[in-house]
Design an enzyme around this catalytic site. Structure first.
Site, short mmCIF file in Angstrom:
data_model
loop_
_atom_site.label_atom_id
_atom_site.label_comp_id
_atom_site.label_asym_id
_atom_site.label_seq_id
_atom_site.Cartn_x
_atom_site.Cartn_y
_atom_site.Cartn_z
N ASN A 156 -6.50 -0.90 -9.83
CA ASN A 156 -5.20 -0.44 -8.97
C ASN A 156 -3.94 -0.95 -9.22
OD1 ASN A 156 -4.37 1.21 -6.51
ND2 ASN A 156 -3.94 -0.84 -5.49
N LYS B 208 -3.79 -8.81 -3.58
CA LYS B 208 -4.86 -8.38 -4.72
C LYS B 208 -4.25 -8.44 -5.98
CE LYS B 208 -4.81 -3.70 -2.78
NZ LYS B 208 -3.85 -4.14 -1.67
N HIS C 196 -2.01 0.40 6.78
CA HIS C 196 -2.64 1.77 6.61
C HIS C 196 -3.35 2.30 8.00
CE1 HIS C 196 -1.89 1.12 2.61
NE2 HIS C 196 -2.39 -0.06 2.30
#
Length: 263
Positions: free
Chosen positions: A142, A119, A192
């Protein structure tokens, strides 16, 4: 979004938290920044913050959260008990990207990119393309160079502007209306799980990037990733897939000899 006179609690004094506090103060809010770390661990951020907010460091007081008009959660902050208490008290709890979205000019085009891998590279490339378009542009989120809130009031924050943001899953958790005009989920692979528990729960958060889109928006996902593709198709936006060699479907396809775009 009218913040004048509102009591805003910003959770987490990182780069994003400091930017949110300054922004809210500039809009007339009374701002409290709270962080579990002591002041000695936050010297640089305290300089960034200046006198934009009151401080509550070394822990979180539940009463500060329940007495707020709005709680803005910085990226990476977990679902701590004062946040749950604020929700139970009827206080709205949102992510920084949700606040930025609400304050951006609706005439600017918001492009949001997520995915387990790739990303940052994709966001930087998209941002470079937008910068070469001749239209005012912003690239951040981010990526770490600038939080999305920094786009508000900037050159790209106007009709015709282009705003490109990398969006991590934990930034989407507390979004309740975040609507990119173009939303991209590159892939969803195992990661995650200490935070989300299962791949299905992780995918639900990642594909939230598509949830609030409307007809005429674009939802872009990988044809090789069933979870991201299913998320793109579930929403109201026009779904476009990308992958290898399937030009029967709408999207971008790389064949043995050429690339093909099907609209």
């Amino acid at each position: 979004m009218n913040l004048n006179g509102a009591r805003v609690v910003v959770v987490g004094l990182g780069q994003t938290g400091a930017a949110v506090a300054r922004f809210c103060r500039s809009r007339g809010a009374r701002v409290l920044v709270t962080d579990h770390r002591p002041a000695s661990a936050l010297e640089g951020r305290l300089r960034d913050l200046g006198d934009a907010a009151e401080l509550e460091l070394g822990g979180h007081r539940e009463a500060s959260f329940t007495g707020a008009d709005l709680v803005v959660v910085s990226p990476g902050v977990p679902e701590i008990s004062p946040i749950r208490a604020a929700r139970a008290a009827g206080v709205e709890v949102i992510a920084e990207i949700e606040l930025a979205y609400r304050c951006l000019d609706p005439g600017a085009t918001l492009i949001a990119i997520t995915g387990t891998n790739g990303k940052s590279t994709t966001t930087a490339l998209a941002g470079a393309i937008c910068a070469q378009s001749g239209r005012p542009s912003f690239c951040g989120g981010n990526l770490g160079n600038a939080p999305l809130i920094d786009a508000v009031g900037g050159p790209a924050d106007r009709p015709g502007g282009l705003v490109v943001a990398e969006v991590a899953g934990f930034m989407l958790e507390t979004c309740v209306s975040f609507r990119p005009h173009v939303a991209v989920c590159l892939n969803i692979t195992e990661d995650h799980l200490d935070r989300y528990g299962t791949m299905d729960a992780y995918a639900e958060v990642k594909t939230k990037i598509f949830r609030f889109q409307r007809e005429g928006d674009a939802a872009i996902a990988s044809a090789a990733c069933p979870r991201s593709a299913a998320g793109a198709r579930r929403g109201a936006a026009d779904a476009y897939l990308f992958g290898v060699s399937d030009p029967q479907r709408r999207g971008a396809w790389l064949g043995a000899e050429r690339a093909e775009l099907v609209l």
